[in-house]
Design a protein around this motif. Structure first.
Motif, PDB file in Angstrom:
ATOM      1  N   SER A 223      -3.581   4.124  -5.703  1.00 55.44           N
ATOM      2  CA  SER A 223      -3.697   3.532  -4.366  1.00 55.44           C
ATOM      3  C   SER A 223      -5.155   3.252  -3.998  1.00 55.44           C
ATOM      4  CB  SER A 223      -3.037   4.421  -3.320  1.00 55.44           C
ATOM      5  OG  SER A 223      -3.512   5.734  -3.414  1.00 55.44           O
ATOM      6  N   LYS A 224      -6.064   4.094  -4.483  1.00 54.67           N
ATOM      7  CA  LYS A 224      -7.482   3.842  -4.170  1.00 54.67           C
ATOM      8  C   LYS A 224      -7.945   2.530  -4.819  1.00 54.67           C
ATOM      9  CE  LYS A 224     -12.086   5.757  -4.894  1.00 54.67           C
ATOM     10  NZ  LYS A 224     -12.865   6.895  -5.374  1.00 54.67           N
ATOM     11  N   ASN A 227      -6.659  -0.309  -2.805  1.00 55.32           N
ATOM     12  CA  ASN A 227      -7.461  -0.501  -1.595  1.00 55.32           C
ATOM     13  C   ASN A 227      -8.703  -1.322  -1.911  1.00 55.32           C
ATOM     14  OD1 ASN A 227      -5.754   1.009  -0.033  1.00 55.32           O
ATOM     15  ND2 ASN A 227      -6.924   2.899  -0.246  1.00 55.32           N
ATOM     16  N   LEU A 228      -9.359  -0.991  -3.013  1.00 58.03           N
ATOM     17  CA  LEU A 228     -10.583  -1.691  -3.361  1.00 58.03           C
ATOM     18  C   LEU A 228     -10.287  -3.127  -3.779  1.00 58.03           C
ATOM     19  CD1 LEU A 228     -12.570   1.084  -5.222  1.00 58.03           C
ATOM     20  CD2 LEU A 228     -12.838   0.252  -2.908  1.00 58.03           C
ATOM     21  N   SER A 230      -8.072  -5.001  -2.698  1.00 57.63           N
ATOM     22  CA  SER A 230      -7.749  -5.846  -1.556  1.00 57.63           C
ATOM     23  C   SER A 230      -9.012  -6.388  -0.889  1.00 57.63           C
ATOM     24  CB  SER A 230      -6.885  -5.092  -0.544  1.00 57.63           C
ATOM     25  OG  SER A 230      -7.604  -4.003  -0.015  1.00 57.63           O
ATOM     26  N   LEU A 231     -10.163  -5.792  -1.202  1.00 55.09           N
ATOM     27  CA  LEU A 231     -11.430  -6.307  -0.662  1.00 55.09           C
ATOM     28  C   LEU A 231     -11.895  -7.553  -1.409  1.00 55.09           C
ATOM     29  CD1 LEU A 231     -13.429  -2.979  -0.429  1.00 55.09           C
ATOM     30  CD2 LEU A 231     -12.945  -4.450   1.495  1.00 55.09           C
ATOM     31  N   LEU A 241     -15.531   0.042  -8.957  1.00 51.23           N
ATOM     32  CA  LEU A 241     -14.253  -0.118  -9.650  1.00 51.23           C
ATOM     33  C   LEU A 241     -14.443  -0.915 -10.939  1.00 51.23           C
ATOM     34  CD1 LEU A 241     -11.160   0.402  -9.243  1.00 51.23           C
ATOM     35  CD2 LEU A 241     -11.021  -1.921  -8.406  1.00 51.23           C
ATOM     36  N   THR A 285      -1.516  -0.098   8.509  1.00 46.23           N
ATOM     37  CA  THR A 285      -2.753   0.359   7.905  1.00 46.23           C
ATOM     38  C   THR A 285      -2.974  -0.484   6.663  1.00 46.23           C
ATOM     39  OG1 THR A 285      -3.863   2.170   6.787  1.00 46.23           O
ATOM     40  CG2 THR A 285      -1.479   2.139   6.642  1.00 46.23           C
ATOM     41  N   SER A 286      -4.195  -0.435   6.136  1.00 50.39           N
ATOM     42  CA  SER A 286      -4.437  -1.140   4.884  1.00 50.39           C
ATOM     43  C   SER A 286      -4.496  -0.147   3.736  1.00 50.39           C
ATOM     44  CB  SER A 286      -5.748  -1.917   4.975  1.00 50.39           C
ATOM     45  OG  SER A 286      -6.827  -1.007   5.080  1.00 50.39           O
ATOM     46  N   ASN A 287      -4.302   1.145   4.042  1.00 52.12           N
ATOM     47  CA  ASN A 287      -4.376   2.171   3.008  1.00 52.12           C
ATOM     48  C   ASN A 287      -3.126   2.151   2.128  1.00 52.12           C
ATOM     49  OD1 ASN A 287      -4.646   4.379   1.443  1.00 52.12           O
ATOM     50  ND2 ASN A 287      -4.977   5.825   3.121  1.00 52.12           N
ATOM     51  N   PHE A 289      -1.957   4.158  -0.102  1.00 52.57           N
ATOM     52  CA  PHE A 289      -1.149   5.369  -0.279  1.00 52.57           C
ATOM     53  C   PHE A 289       0.010   5.320   0.724  1.00 52.57           C
ATOM     54  CE2 PHE A 289      -0.008   9.814   0.203  1.00 52.57           C
ATOM     55  CZ  PHE A 289       0.011  10.234  -1.120  1.00 52.57           C
ATOM     56  N   LEU A 291       0.968   2.612   2.384  1.00 60.01           N
ATOM     57  CA  LEU A 291       1.752   1.393   2.190  1.00 60.01           C
ATOM     58  C   LEU A 291       2.777   1.551   1.063  1.00 60.01           C
ATOM     59  CD1 LEU A 291      -0.878  -1.475   2.611  1.00 60.01           C
ATOM     60  CD2 LEU A 291       1.050  -0.936   4.100  1.00 60.01           C
TER      61      LEU A 291
ATOM     62  N   GLU B 101     -11.333   1.486   8.693  1.00 60.02           N
ATOM     63  CA  GLU B 101     -10.818   1.487   7.318  1.00 60.02           C
ATOM     64  C   GLU B 101     -11.750   0.717   6.388  1.00 60.02           C
ATOM     65  OE1 GLU B 101      -5.992   1.977   7.879  1.00 60.02           O
ATOM     66  OE2 GLU B 101      -6.823  -0.019   7.660  1.00 60.02           O
ATOM     67  N   TYR B 105     -13.984   2.253   3.170  1.00 62.98           N
ATOM     68  CA  TYR B 105     -13.931   1.876   1.755  1.00 62.98           C
ATOM     69  C   TYR B 105     -15.325   1.913   1.127  1.00 62.98           C
ATOM     70  CZ  TYR B 105      -9.125   0.463   2.597  1.00 62.98           C
ATOM     71  OH  TYR B 105      -7.807   0.469   2.926  1.00 62.98           O
TER      72      TYR B 105
END
Lengths: 347, 348
Positions: A223-224, A227-228, A230-231, A241, A285-287, A289, A291, B101, B105
């Protein structure tokens, strides 16, 4: 703050929702079975009504288990694809993995049978198993091709386009195979292609649930990375990453989930595209984990709901599951696009 | 002052298995600790390519980039992530993401497998958001932010990354003037607080006023130095030679160069003169100082009812307080006199 409802309450509600839908799946159908009897049968107590017991253990329970697992798997697989491609219309089918399964199945039903001089529809149980293996083999082959391509090619968009193209290619190959096949075989293939939650025995349904849960839970551990991702790739790399590795793992996870579902149920449409949107709407949320948990639970709930609707009391036989999922999924996707358009105006 | 980044004889560009495309070569520059450096250069000269190469998104084609003496090519993603934070022009659009959030990050290089934030991480995130002046938006979704606020949130993310160096690719593009100034002031503060900042920009005026160092990027190298020294050495003037821009030594600003083919004598000075001059220059007329031999001239007197007066043989033949009307009248006069009167153009 707008959303005071905390996460624990949300999860509890979602789990209750899934359980309620499971129960509905047991009760509703052409034969109504009272709740009390359902509990008796599931908990393994003696029941007076052997017909009810048969309906539950041979039909409704395996169906519900398959729907639960498939919905969970597709919901998560779709979320992974939408994040990787940063595209709200991505779903588990964009990489051509379900088309790969069709190709495998098509090969077994349409070609192999004819080659060895028998009609596939006469094979029975052995045929069932070979379909499963063929679908898995087909989708995993395509998955390997996609992984190979994604390792060689820089951009994510290129991977997406190549995935979609591979999907078209396998469909056209299946088309050619259909053209030269026996009529009964084509019929068998078409039935497979409609997708269904009701093909598995209780034992196989349980096996499926175990198999699908493993990669589904494993997704929580990336999940981490999600998250990255998605940036965007550059930001993700700047935050440490390893982009190529992360992309491969995400494709692999999503691919395995999709391949498993397609192998056991045939292609199931729309759940994988619509459920991630529901998850984003509910989780706020955008997290990833959070989601992923939401997508799993909501996917299971959606598939169970579709299964109940497909088997609505009053209908003589069940509707094809894909027509029902489209009826539920399409409005969700449309409403998301609609909401987006509104947000743009608001800006 | 120690150099954090040393760029040695660097060649940047794009490569794939068959082709090499060199964007710029023989680049040499140093980024110093606690300084704000602006990277200037025309479009296509390789500003973004240079930044991407420093960040490790692109491989250098030749030469190397040393970070505290260590080549970035030998550093892992994690090591780089703890040394350099970036703000890119890529639009960030994450469904549902809030400012908190996004900024959180930025802590990714320091968090574990599941990305859970410690209390210390949370404090750092909040401080970063505060420093960027968007505390009131901490729980707003990114989609509800203005462009300027969004840029600040991205800068806060870079701050949360807790690196010595922040690299920004055109952070002021697409912003209106007040927002640009605000972003530049924010970066200025961060530099004063110890961060080393490298940003590319097209805002020449702001860069000249606020940067400690400038890097001027050309095809054949980087010219670097403080803005004032570069001006003293005519580095800018030569960069823009023949491009219709000139440096005004009086104001210290760059101005558009107009070709003028007419002149008019003007008597007067001050703000009113500067404005009239601007309007006339735009039309290709250069005002020159009137002397007693001029029979036709413009007189400026800000204390009278009509500021601008056209004097012909010491008689006022036109008066107005509007620059626009005066300019129009001057154009007409010039057109009537252009072939007949030489008085109007005493020094051509």
């Amino acid at each position: 703050m707008m959303h005071i409802v905390n996460n624990k309450t949300k999860y509890a509600t979602l789990i209750l929702l899934v359980l309620a839908l499971l129960l509905l799946n047991m009760i509703l159908g052409s034969v109504h079975i009272p709740i009390k009897a359902v509990f008796q049968i599931i908990s393994g107590q003696e029941t007076s009504n052997i017909i009810w017991e048969n309906i539950i253990t041979r039909s409704r329970l395996p169906q519900a288990i398959v729907a639960l697992g498939a919905g969970m798997g597709l919901g998560i697989a779709g979320l992974l694809m939408q994040t990787l491609f940063r595209n709200p219309l991505a779903g588990p089918s964009v990489l051509g993995i379900s088309s790969g399964a069709s190709l495998g199945v098509g090969f077994v039903i349409l070609v192999a049978g004819q080659f060895f001089g028998f009609s596939f529809s006469s094979l029975g149980l052995f045929g069932d198993l070979s379909l499963l293996v063929a679908a898995l083999a087909g989708s995993l082959c395509i998955l390997l091709v996609i992984l190979f391509v994604s390792r060689r090619i820089g951009g994510t968009l290129a991977v997406l386009i190549i995935g979609v193209m591979i999907g078209y290619l396998s469909n056209s190959v299946v088309g050619i195979m259909k053209f030269y096949s026996l009529e009964e075989d084509v019929h068998t293939y078409v039935i497979w292609g409609l997708g269904s939650f009701s093909r598995l025995s209780l034992a196989r349904a349980q096996l499926f649930l175990v198999l699908i849960t493993i990669p589904a839970v494993a997704c929580l551990f990336i999940s981490k990375w999600l998250n990255l991702l998605s940036l965007g790739e550059n930001y993700a790399q700047n935050l440490g990453l390893k982009i190529h590795r992360a992309r491969m793992v995400v494709i692999l996870m999503s691919g395995v989930l999709t391949a498993l579902v397609t192998a056991f149920c045939g292609p199931i449409v729309f759940i994988g595209m619509a459920v991630p949107h529901m998850a984003k709407l509910v989780a706020r949320t955008s997290n990833h984990f959070t989601l992923i948990l939401h997508a799993g639970l909501l996917g299971a709930a959606t598939a169970l709901l579709c299964n109940v609707i497909a088997r609505m009391p009053g209908l003589d036989s069940a509707l094809p599951i894909n027509s029902v999922t489209a009826f539920i999924g399409a409005p969700v996707v449309i409403s998301v696009i609609w909401k987006r358009r509104k947000e743009q105006f608001a800006e | 002052m120690a150099a954090l980044i040393d760029i040695n004889n660097l060649t940047i560009g794009y490569t794939n298995s068959k082709q090499h495309k060199v964007v710029a070569q023989s680049l040499n520059a140093h980024l110093n600790e606690g300084e704000m450096t602006c990277l200037l250069g025309a479009n296509g000269k390789g500003k973004s390519t240079l930044m991407k190469t420093i960040c490790g998104f692109l491989k250098s084609m030749h030469g190397d980039i040393l970070l505290n003496g260590k080549s970035t090519a030998l550093m892992s993603e994690k090591e780089l992530a703890k040394a350099i934070a970036v703000v890119l022009t890529d639009k960030i659009s994450i469904p549902n993401a809030t400012v908190f959030e996004l900024v959180a990050y930025g802590r990714s290089p320091f968090t574990g497998l599941m990305g859970r934030l410690s209390d210390r991480d949370k404090t750092i995130v909040k401080t970063a958001i505060e420093q960027c002046g968007i505390s009131h938006k901490i729980h707003s979704p990114l989609s509800a932010l203005s462009d300027g606020e969004r840029q600040k949130a991205t800068i806060a993310k870079a701050l949360a990354q807790d690196t010595d160096i922040i690299i920004l690719d055109e952070p002021t593009a697409f912003l209106d003037l007040p927002a640009r100034v605000e972003i530049m002031q924010l970066l200025r503060q961060l530099a004063s607080a110890g961060k080393s900042i490298l940003m590319s920009t097209h805002d020449l005026d702001l860069a000249l006023q606020m940067a400690d160092k400038l890097w001027l990027l050309n095809r054949d190298g980087v010219t670097s130095g403080s803005p004032e020294d570069l001006l003293l050495n005519n580095a800018f003037q030569s960069m823009f030679r023949g491009k219709g821009i000139e440096f005004d030594n009086k104001t210290g600003l760059f101005t558009v160069r107009y070709h003028h083919n007419q002149t008019i004598a003007v008597k007067g000075h001050g703000f009113e003169y500067v404005l009239l001059r601007r309007a006339l220059m735009r039309k290709g007329i250069k005002p020159v100082k009137a002397n007693h031999t001029d029979s036709v001239y413009i007189s400026i007197n800000k204390n009278e009812a009509s500021v601008y007066k056209l004097m012909v043989d010491d008689i006022c033949s036109f008066e107005n307080s509007s620059v626009e009307a005066t300019t129009k009248m001057i154009l007409e006069v010039i057109q009537t006199y252009v072939n007949t009167t030489s008085n109007l153009m005493p020094y051509d």
